[in-house]
Design an enzyme around this catalytic site. Structure first.
Site, short mmCIF file in Angstrom:
data_model
loop_
_atom_site.label_atom_id
_atom_site.label_comp_id
_atom_site.label_asym_id
_atom_site.label_seq_id
_atom_site.Cartn_x
_atom_site.Cartn_y
_atom_site.Cartn_z
N SER A 175 -33.14 -17.59 10.23
CA SER A 175 -31.70 -17.40 10.11
C SER A 175 -31.06 -18.76 10.31
O SER A 175 -31.57 -19.57 11.09
CB SER A 175 -31.24 -16.41 11.19
OG SER A 175 -29.85 -16.38 11.25
N ARG A 176 -29.94 -18.99 9.61
CA ARG A 176 -29.30 -20.31 9.75
C ARG A 176 -28.74 -20.49 11.15
O ARG A 176 -28.72 -21.58 11.69
CB ARG A 176 -28.17 -20.45 8.72
CG ARG A 176 -28.66 -21.06 7.43
CD ARG A 176 -27.53 -21.40 6.55
NE ARG A 176 -26.59 -20.28 6.50
CZ ARG A 176 -25.37 -20.36 6.00
NH1 ARG A 176 -24.93 -21.49 5.54
NH2 ARG A 176 -24.57 -19.31 5.98
N ARG A 189 -30.09 -10.32 -3.72
CA ARG A 189 -29.58 -10.71 -5.04
C ARG A 189 -30.69 -11.50 -5.74
O ARG A 189 -31.37 -12.33 -5.11
CB ARG A 189 -28.34 -11.58 -4.92
CG ARG A 189 -27.08 -10.84 -4.51
CD ARG A 189 -26.60 -9.87 -5.58
NE ARG A 189 -25.37 -9.19 -5.21
CZ ARG A 189 -25.31 -8.00 -4.61
NH1 ARG A 189 -26.43 -7.35 -4.31
NH2 ARG A 189 -24.14 -7.45 -4.34
N GLU A 214 -29.58 -10.17 -14.02
CA GLU A 214 -29.46 -8.73 -14.15
C GLU A 214 -28.51 -8.32 -15.27
O GLU A 214 -27.45 -8.95 -15.37
CB GLU A 214 -28.91 -8.19 -12.82
CG GLU A 214 -29.75 -7.12 -12.23
CD GLU A 214 -29.34 -6.82 -10.81
OE1 GLU A 214 -29.82 -7.52 -9.89
OE2 GLU A 214 -28.53 -5.91 -10.62
N HIS A 256 -31.94 -2.00 -9.30
CA HIS A 256 -30.87 -2.26 -8.32
C HIS A 256 -30.32 -0.94 -7.75
O HIS A 256 -29.15 -0.61 -7.96
CB HIS A 256 -29.75 -3.11 -8.95
CG HIS A 256 -28.93 -3.82 -7.89
ND1 HIS A 256 -28.25 -5.01 -8.12
CD2 HIS A 256 -28.67 -3.51 -6.59
CE1 HIS A 256 -27.62 -5.38 -7.03
NE2 HIS A 256 -27.85 -4.48 -6.09
N ILE A 257 -31.18 -0.25 -7.01
CA ILE A 257 -30.78 1.05 -6.45
C ILE A 257 -30.78 1.04 -4.92
O ILE A 257 -30.88 2.09 -4.29
CB ILE A 257 -31.68 2.20 -6.99
CG1 ILE A 257 -33.18 1.90 -6.74
CG2 ILE A 257 -31.41 2.46 -8.46
CD1 ILE A 257 -34.10 3.10 -6.95
C1 DGY Z 1 -24.23 -4.39 -2.48
O1 DGY Z 1 -23.36 -3.63 -2.02
O2 DGY Z 1 -24.07 -5.61 -2.51
C2 DGY Z 1 -25.48 -3.76 -2.98
O3 DGY Z 1 -26.23 -4.63 -3.72
C3 DGY Z 1 -25.15 -2.49 -3.75
O4 DGY Z 1 -26.33 -1.78 -3.92
#
Ligand code: DGY
Length: 324
Positions: A182-183, A239, A268, A286-287
């Site tokens: 962690s930073r 991400r 994506e 992305h679920i």
């Molecule tokens: C977010 O809220 O950033 C998530 O990626 C949604 O699934």
């Protein structure tokens, strides 16, 4: 009782949402909703928000400088996500527009999905399911679909925020050693803070939980893969662009790591050609937060955030608090 507006401010919602967030919004806003169930192009968003005072958008919407500048009356951007890398936060802040987000409520759901990926890739669940469905199961066999244990192994959490901590907490059920990078200095009982380099060198499962920023873009590239154990697995539910996807593909092909579980992608919804052909990768669309309960709560929270701003109150969560 809170007074509602006589003339309601206008709000554009870029896509219909589960639950009754839209009903709630309609009490305070004159709401218009994208009638189609698809991601809008940037120019379409611009044409919809030119005269709007509020925008409720999704992580798939690009809300850049052009979009923000095209909406001179905009007073709030409420993102239906905890991440806000889809929004030009500098431009929004410059315009003093609050950018609201939905942290907290999707923590457990995303941590659960992270664990689903960990177990799916280490125990080869997807491959084994396809094998069984295809009628190839002819009987128990000592070496059929051997995977690797997670119990007693080392879990490395990159970024000990809410979701990272929830993933770490679940590891205690598997008697794992947990390390994290962690930073800032962070404390977590039963887990040890180490440098990113040490984490990459020692973890059996590396799970990414940092937000996407300029600093974390391609945090994991060729060099980081070379540090990892050949038996390591990389899990990404944050991400896509935190990982250099071409470097991941090479690392998997060259056997620098054993496998990967991905819910997110660098560009994506496109997925780098080659990744889909690999059996040692589990790929999800992305679920991370996709449960009825959580997506419904997110809709209500995104609505509440927009309502709070328009009423002059503090929203539940804001990415640029300096504008308030
Ligand atoms: C977010 O809220 O950033 C998530 O990626 C949604 O699934």
């Amino acid at each position: 009782m809170v007074e509602k507006f006589k003339t309601k401010p206008s709000l554009f919602l870029t896509r219909n949402l589960p639950g009754n967030g839209v009903e709630k919004l309609s009490e305070y806003f004159d709401v218009s909703v994208n009638p189609e169930d698809r991601v809008l192009e940037k120019n379409e968003i611009i044409s919809h928000i030119r005269d709007k005072e509020a925008l409720l958008c999704l992580l798939t919407d690009t809300i850049d400088k052009d979009v923000i500048q095209a909406a001179p009356r905009l007073k709030v951007i409420s993102n239906y996500a905890v991440g806000f890398n889809n929004i030009d936060i500098i431009e929004a802040t410059h315009r003093k527009i609050p950018v609201c987000i939905t942290p907290g409520i999707l923590t457990d759901t995303t941590a659960d999905l992270t664990w689903a990926l960990i177990l799916a890739v280490t125990r080869r669940i997807i491959e084994a399911d396809a094998f069984t469905r295809n009628g190839l199961f002819t009987g128990w066999s000592p070496s059929l679909f051997l995977g690797l244990d997670v119990s007693q192994k080392t879990l490395g959490i990159v970024g000990l925020g809410r979701i990272g901590a929830a993933v770490a907490k679940r590891a205690s059920g598997f008697d794992m050693k947990v390390i994290y990078s962690s930073r800032s200095k962070k404390e977590m009982v039963g887990a040890e803070q180490v440098s990113l380099e040490t984490l990459l060198k020692t973890a059996d499962i590396i799970s990414l939980h940092v937000p996407l920023t300029k600093e974390t873009h391609h945090l994991i590239d060729e060099h980081q893969f070379q540090l990892m154990k050949k038996t390591a697995y990389l899990i990404n539910t944050t991400r896509g662009a935190v990982v250099k996807e071409s470097a991941l593909l090479n690392a998997l092909k060259k056997g620098e790591i054993l496998g990967a579980g991905l819910d997110v992608y660098e560009n994506e919804p496109q997925i780098l050609e080659g990744l889909t052909a690999l059996p040692n990768v589990v790929l999800l669309p992305h679920i991370g937060s996709a449960t009825y309960e959580t997506r419904t709560k997110m809709a209500l929270l995104a609505a509440d955030n927009a309502i709070a701003i328009i009423k002059g109150q503090k929203p539940h969560a804001i990415a640029n608090p300096e504008v308030l």
